[in-house]
Design an enzyme around this catalytic site. Structure first.
Site, short mmCIF file in Angstrom:
data_model
loop_
_atom_site.label_atom_id
_atom_site.label_comp_id
_atom_site.label_asym_id
_atom_site.label_seq_id
_atom_site.Cartn_x
_atom_site.Cartn_y
_atom_site.Cartn_z
N GLY A 48 0.88 -1.18 0.00
CA GLY A 48 0.00 0.00 0.00
C GLY A 48 0.92 1.23 0.00
O GLY A 48 1.86 1.29 0.80
N ALA A 49 0.62 2.17 -0.90
CA ALA A 49 1.56 3.27 -1.13
C ALA A 49 1.96 4.04 0.14
O ALA A 49 3.16 4.16 0.44
CB ALA A 49 0.99 4.20 -2.20
N ARG A 89 10.60 -0.79 -4.43
CA ARG A 89 9.46 -0.96 -5.36
C ARG A 89 9.36 0.33 -6.19
O ARG A 89 9.48 1.41 -5.62
CB ARG A 89 8.13 -1.22 -4.62
CG ARG A 89 8.05 -2.58 -3.96
CD ARG A 89 6.64 -2.83 -3.39
NE ARG A 89 5.72 -3.29 -4.42
CZ ARG A 89 4.40 -3.44 -4.21
NH1 ARG A 89 3.87 -3.14 -3.04
NH2 ARG A 89 3.61 -3.89 -5.17
N GLN A 207 -5.26 -9.18 -2.46
CA GLN A 207 -5.35 -8.13 -1.43
C GLN A 207 -6.81 -7.81 -1.09
O GLN A 207 -7.11 -7.39 0.03
CB GLN A 207 -4.66 -6.84 -1.90
CG GLN A 207 -3.14 -6.89 -1.92
CD GLN A 207 -2.61 -7.32 -3.27
OE1 GLN A 207 -3.27 -8.04 -4.02
NE2 GLN A 207 -1.40 -6.90 -3.60
N ASP A 248 -1.36 4.53 -6.48
CA ASP A 248 0.07 4.44 -6.14
C ASP A 248 0.84 5.64 -6.63
O ASP A 248 1.88 6.01 -6.08
CB ASP A 248 0.67 3.15 -6.69
CG ASP A 248 0.19 1.98 -5.87
OD1 ASP A 248 -0.94 1.52 -6.12
OD2 ASP A 248 0.91 1.57 -4.95
N ASN A 258 -2.73 2.30 -10.29
CA ASN A 258 -3.21 1.57 -9.11
C ASN A 258 -3.14 0.08 -9.44
O ASN A 258 -2.75 -0.32 -10.55
CB ASN A 258 -4.63 2.00 -8.74
CG ASN A 258 -5.06 1.45 -7.38
OD1 ASN A 258 -4.32 1.55 -6.41
ND2 ASN A 258 -6.23 0.84 -7.32
O1 MRU Z 1 0.86 -4.16 -4.48
P1 MRU Z 1 0.16 -3.41 -3.38
O2 MRU Z 1 -0.67 -4.27 -2.52
O3 MRU Z 1 1.11 -2.53 -2.62
O4 MRU Z 1 -0.84 -2.43 -4.16
C1 MRU Z 1 -1.58 -1.52 -3.39
C2 MRU Z 1 -2.52 -0.70 -4.19
O5 MRU Z 1 -2.58 -0.77 -5.40
C3 MRU Z 1 -3.34 0.31 -3.43
O6 MRU Z 1 -4.57 0.52 -4.03
C4 MRU Z 1 -2.59 1.65 -3.38
O7 MRU Z 1 -1.27 1.48 -2.95
C5 MRU Z 1 -3.26 2.64 -2.51
S1 MRU Z 1 -3.11 2.25 -0.81
C6 MRU Z 1 -3.90 3.46 0.07
#
Ligand code: MRU
Length: 359
Positions: A48-49, A89, A207, A248, A258
């Protein structure tokens, strides 16, 4: 029941909730080194970002108090950590944003040290660690406030359109606390709105089913899990009147990266005339990247697609393409929900006006 916090910094240890084990087990990884945090980010123990930005900010401090007292040695250590963390990442801009903020604080400290006689020998690392801890705490607190404000700015949208669909996890587990896409849902639910959420499972790493369904359940929000390929059918049945997702990275023209599968939903929303909103803090908006085509999309291991939770579901040698994110063009986004307000129909022009008027 409470949702466990994704990242907790206590007594010099960074405790990261291992989200790969949810919903079955709530286990914290005790990180005392930068390499442990990088591993946790790469393996999505923390994801999550905003949450990876927060984890990286605290990683900058780990063990710093016992580092070399020599100023240039310490500065090199800080710069090396920053470079390693930023490379963990590529897509979520919050990671670089948070590390750069920590670097700015470190640079101010070093400038001051060089211009003055400096602290007693043996204390430089300790002083720097103290300053960076305050900076990381501030990033955490600001994110918490931003999430609350995102919720306040959009809960009435959910009150108007209470049948929501979301993708991946942009909830409490993806941030400091509360979430981005889920924040308006939580506030609306607390305020008596009969919200119902369709949760996209979110292949390949689930997720949606593992994290979002878990969170919503903990908070008592009514939800139904669907696999990603069911969204069109559910919309055709008239069961969705709003889609909210996280982001993201949002480019200067409003294009939003995203979780892979978000673009499918945006296209479906246009077809079915359903409002499609992206919720994110301003730290996710990257004005240095002009359009979505400039956003680097992370590609992950083939095994994530050949298997489901470690169980083979495909021939072991089948070719795989596994991009972790996609980019939704601004033209498909009804609005960008931020802590400073909602930007309707985001565009290059509107983001500039918003930036200059919101400070
Ligand atoms: O690969 P992830 O689980 O880190 O991807 C997360 C997402 O795509 C979320 O929608 C994004 O980071 C927003 S979190 C508030």
């Amino acid at each position: 029941m409470e949702i466990p916090r994704s990242v907790v910094f206590e007594d010099g240890i960074l405790r990261i909730l291992d989200q790969t084990l949810l919903p079955g087990r709530e286990v914290y990884l005790e990180c005392t080194s930068v390499s442990q945090v990088i591993k946790a980010i790469r393996e999505l123990s923390v994801r999550g970002a905003p949450a990876i930005g927060i984890a990286a900010a605290y990683a900058m401090i780990l063990g710093l108090e016992s580092c070399s007292d020599d100023q240039s040695g310490l500065r090199n250590e800080v710069l090396a950590r920053a470079a390693q963390l930023k490379a963990a990442r590529p897509t979520a801009v919050n990671l670089c944003w948070a590390v750069d903020r920590m670097l700015d604080n470190a640079e101010s400290f070093f400038d001051l040290q060089w211009s003055q006689s400096g602290p007693e020998p043996g204390q430089t690392g300790q002083r720097l660690a103290g300053i960076l801890k305050d900076a990381a705490d501030l990033i955490y607190e600001e994110d918490k406030k931003a999430c609350q404000a995102i919720g306040e700015n959009a809960w009435q949208l959910v009150a108007r359109y209470p049948q929501v669909l979301t993708h991946c996890n942009a909830g409490s587990l993806a941030v400091s606390e509360l979430g981005t896409a889920l924040a308006p849902i939580y506030l609306a639910s607390q305020r008596g709105v009969p919200v119902h959420v369709y949760v996209d499972e979110t292949r390949p790493l689930l997720q949606g089913s593992r994290l979002t369904a878990f969170e919503l359940g903990r908070r008592g929000v009514d939800c139904t899990l669907i696999s990603d390929n069911m969204a069109a059918h559910v919309m055709a049945l008239g069961r969705v009147d709003l889609v909210i997702v996280g982001a993201d990275r949002v480019a200067a023209n409003g294009d939003a990266a995203n979780k892979i599968g978000t673009l499918n939903l945006a296209i479906l929303c246009k077809h079915f005339d359903i409002p499609f909103y992206v919720a994110c803090p301003c730290s996710t908006i990257d004005l240095d990247t002009e359009t979505g085509s400039g956003i680097e999309i992370e590609e992950r291991a083939a095994e994530e697609v050949r298997q489901v939770l470690g169980q083979p579901t495909a021939p072991v040698d089948v070719a795989v393409f596994n991009p972790a994110f996609d980019v939704t063009p601004a033209a498909l986004i009804t609005g960008l929900i931020t802590e400073k307000g909602i930007i309707d129909r985001p565009s290059y022009q509107r983001l500039r006006v918003f930036e200059s008027s919101s400070g």
